[in-house]
Write an enzyme that holds these catalytic residues in place. Structure first.
Site, PDB file in Angstrom:
ATOM      1  N   GLN A  95      -4.830 -13.155   4.972  1.00 48.99           N
ATOM      2  CA  GLN A  95      -3.598 -13.705   4.383  1.00 48.99           C
ATOM      3  C   GLN A  95      -2.389 -12.904   4.882  1.00 48.99           C
ATOM      4  OE1 GLN A  95      -4.326 -14.656  -0.106  1.00 48.99           O
ATOM      5  NE2 GLN A  95      -5.895 -13.161   0.500  1.00 48.99           N
ATOM      6  N   ASP A  98       1.165  -9.212   9.066  1.00 45.04           N
ATOM      7  CA  ASP A  98       1.712  -8.001   9.711  1.00 45.04           C
ATOM      8  C   ASP A  98       1.103  -7.710  11.080  1.00 45.04           C
ATOM      9  OD1 ASP A  98      -0.139  -5.975   7.279  1.00 45.04           O
ATOM     10  OD2 ASP A  98      -0.842  -6.916   9.111  1.00 45.04           O
ATOM     11  N   HIS A 113      -1.603 -17.331   6.565  1.00 48.57           N
ATOM     12  CA  HIS A 113      -0.199 -17.397   6.164  1.00 48.57           C
ATOM     13  C   HIS A 113       0.745 -17.136   7.327  1.00 48.57           C
ATOM     14  CE1 HIS A 113      -1.608 -16.620   1.781  1.00 48.57           C
ATOM     15  NE2 HIS A 113      -1.900 -17.827   2.208  1.00 48.57           N
ATOM     16  N   CYS A 121      11.070 -23.041  16.167  1.00 47.66           N
ATOM     17  CA  CYS A 121      12.229 -23.938  16.228  1.00 47.66           C
ATOM     18  C   CYS A 121      11.755 -25.333  15.803  1.00 47.66           C
ATOM     19  CB  CYS A 121      12.776 -23.997  17.662  1.00 47.66           C
ATOM     20  SG  CYS A 121      13.945 -25.368  17.915  1.00 47.66           S
ATOM     21  N   CYS A 139      17.669 -20.851  18.413  1.00 48.93           N
ATOM     22  CA  CYS A 139      16.907 -21.379  19.555  1.00 48.93           C
ATOM     23  C   CYS A 139      17.809 -21.427  20.795  1.00 48.93           C
ATOM     24  CB  CYS A 139      16.401 -22.792  19.245  1.00 48.93           C
ATOM     25  SG  CYS A 139      15.601 -23.565  20.663  1.00 48.93           S
ATOM     26  N   GLY A 179      -8.789  -6.241  -0.572  1.00 52.23           N
ATOM     27  CA  GLY A 179      -7.362  -6.091  -0.851  1.00 52.23           C
ATOM     28  C   GLY A 179      -6.617  -7.370  -1.133  1.00 52.23           C
ATOM     29  N   ASN A 205     -11.771  -3.407  -3.656  1.00 53.91           N
ATOM     30  CA  ASN A 205     -10.450  -3.394  -4.278  1.00 53.91           C
ATOM     31  C   ASN A 205     -10.452  -2.286  -5.334  1.00 53.91           C
ATOM     32  OD1 ASN A 205      -8.073  -4.013  -5.771  1.00 53.91           O
ATOM     33  ND2 ASN A 205      -8.211  -6.163  -5.119  1.00 53.91           N
TER      34      ASN A 205
HETATM   35  N1  APR Z   1      -7.390  -1.059  -0.562  1.00 57.17           N
HETATM   36  C1  APR Z   1      -7.859  -2.245  -1.035  1.00 57.17           C
HETATM   37  N2  APR Z   1      -7.180  -3.020  -1.910  1.00 57.17           N
HETATM   38  C2  APR Z   1      -5.979  -2.571  -2.322  1.00 57.17           C
HETATM   39  C3  APR Z   1      -5.427  -1.338  -1.887  1.00 57.17           C
HETATM   40  C4  APR Z   1      -6.187  -0.579  -0.967  1.00 57.17           C
HETATM   41  N3  APR Z   1      -5.742   0.607  -0.510  1.00 57.17           N
HETATM   42  N4  APR Z   1      -4.208  -1.173  -2.505  1.00 57.17           N
HETATM   43  C5  APR Z   1      -4.021  -2.261  -3.285  1.00 57.17           C
HETATM   44  N5  APR Z   1      -5.078  -3.094  -3.188  1.00 57.17           N
HETATM   45  C6  APR Z   1      -5.284  -4.388  -3.850  1.00 57.17           C
HETATM   46  C7  APR Z   1      -4.565  -4.571  -5.174  1.00 57.17           C
HETATM   47  O1  APR Z   1      -5.362  -4.086  -6.254  1.00 57.17           O
HETATM   48  C8  APR Z   1      -4.414  -6.098  -5.225  1.00 57.17           C
HETATM   49  O2  APR Z   1      -5.545  -6.691  -5.842  1.00 57.17           O
HETATM   50  O3  APR Z   1      -4.735  -5.362  -2.989  1.00 57.17           O
HETATM   51  C9  APR Z   1      -4.360  -6.500  -3.748  1.00 57.17           C
HETATM   52  C10 APR Z   1      -2.983  -6.946  -3.291  1.00 57.17           C
HETATM   53  O4  APR Z   1      -2.667  -8.137  -3.979  1.00 57.17           O
HETATM   54  P1  APR Z   1      -1.339  -8.928  -3.578  1.00 57.17           P
HETATM   55  O5  APR Z   1      -0.210  -7.972  -3.444  1.00 57.17           O
HETATM   56  O6  APR Z   1      -1.227 -10.081  -4.521  1.00 57.17           O
HETATM   57  O7  APR Z   1      -1.630  -9.461  -2.098  1.00 57.17           O
HETATM   58  P2  APR Z   1      -2.417 -10.762  -1.650  1.00 57.17           P
HETATM   59  O8  APR Z   1      -3.601 -11.025  -2.520  1.00 57.17           O
HETATM   60  O9  APR Z   1      -2.662 -10.644  -0.194  1.00 57.17           O
HETATM   61  O10 APR Z   1      -1.303 -11.923  -1.882  1.00 57.17           O
HETATM   62  C11 APR Z   1      -1.616 -13.230  -1.406  1.00 57.17           C
HETATM   63  O11 APR Z   1       0.658 -13.940  -1.862  1.00 57.17           O
HETATM   64  O12 APR Z   1       2.908 -13.454  -1.755  1.00 57.17           O
HETATM   65  C12 APR Z   1       1.889 -14.170  -1.171  1.00 57.17           C
HETATM   66  O13 APR Z   1       1.791 -14.915   1.033  1.00 57.17           O
HETATM   67  C13 APR Z   1       1.699 -13.759   0.251  1.00 57.17           C
HETATM   68  O14 APR Z   1      -0.358 -13.517   1.527  1.00 57.17           O
HETATM   69  C14 APR Z   1       0.290 -13.195   0.281  1.00 57.17           C
HETATM   70  C15 APR Z   1      -0.367 -13.895  -0.886  1.00 57.17           C
END
Ligand code: APR
Length: 233
Positions: A95, A98, A113, A121, A139, A179, A205
């Site tokens: 997702q 980066d 994503h 464009c 563009c 994560g 996680n």
């Molecule tokens: N290692 C593993 N997991 C981790 C770590 C780490 N060092 N640090 C934090 N986390 C976990 C957190 O506990 C959380 O459950 O990573 C997760 C991050 O959750 P979000 O910030 O919600 O990210 P994500 O699930 O990728 O969000 C999904 O939401 O905003 C949109 O498009 C954006 O792709 C993103 C989507």
């Protein structure tokens, strides 16, 4: 921690979210220090905001480019890239936008994503732009504002990417979710789909998530620490 021997599996999906890049220094979206605590996505990360104020949206994404350029893939990214080199059945479904997996050497990847490193464009398509300042904001062919090639809130996902990622999820006999808070759909549905299809599902996680109960194995730890322990001989 008991190691996982990938050779006992045929198709493996590493399903990653923002927490996969946290130890590289890229902010997550939710939880402590989450980006959506600092910014309102409706002002900086959706088509409506871009139509209203493209410069403000591009300024927000320029900050994210600068942040990502200053970060390095960590040991966890490198473990996944190494596993792909050693096992033809490894695929990453991320997702994240980066590009950290690719910088660590991952080749087979579906970016659900989109990518911070491509621009779009409306008339002339999508191309790569790796300049943290954006090589150009308009563009060169038609002068339209170039929007980041990211799937923002309220956007539809790219059909081809979804088809490829879903194929990988349905084919996998091992899914390792790393994560992700699993709150943004349709990505959040992938672990359940893999589990229903008979895969062995693992969650890495430090915090519990809404779907922790569906995994056969839950490892409460950080990606950069757990992955080397789980896979390195
Ligand atoms: N290692 C593993 N997991 C981790 C770590 C780490 N060092 N640090 C934090 N986390 C976990 C957190 O506990 C959380 O459950 O990573 C997760 C991050 O959750 P979000 O910030 O919600 O990210 P994500 O699930 O990728 O969000 C999904 O939401 O905003 C949109 O498009 C954006 O792709 C993103 C989507």
């Amino acid at each position: 921690m008991e190691k996982i021997d990938l050779q006992t599996f045929h198709h493996i999906v590493f399903f990653t979210g923002a927490g996969m890049s946290a130890e590289s220094g890229v902010a997550t979206f939710r939880g402590a220090g989450g980006r959506w605590k600092e910014y309102n996505w409706q002002e900086v990360a959706c088509q409506r905001a871009f139509d209203r104020d493209p410069e403000r949206v591009l300024d927000f994404h320029r900050l994210r480019r600068r942040e990502a350029i200053g970060c390095e893939p960590h040991a966890g990214h490198k473990v996944i890239a190494g596993l792909e080199a050693a096992h033809p059945g490894v695929t990453v479904v991320t997702q994240n936008i980066d590009g950290m997996h690719q910088r660590a050497g991952t080749k087979k990847i579906f970016e659900l994503h989109g990518s911070l490193w491509r621009v779009r464009c409306p008339q002339h398509g999508v191309w790569e732009d790796r300049d943290p300042e954006f090589a150009t904001r308009r563009c060169p062919h038609c002068g339209s504002w170039l929007r980041p090639d990211i799937i923002w809130f309220e956007d539809m996902l790219d059909d081809k990417v979804v088809a490829g990622a879903t194929r990988a999820i349905l084919a996998c006999d091992l899914l390792i979710s790393i994560g992700t808070s699993a709150v943004v759909w349709p990505a959040a549905g992938y672990p359940e789909l893999a589990r229903q299809n008979g895969a062995f599902c693992v969650e890495i996680n430090p915090e519990p998530t809404e779907i922790s109960g569906l995994y056969q194995q839950v490892i409460r730890g950080k990606a950069g620490e757990v992955l080397p322990e789980l896979f390195e001989k």
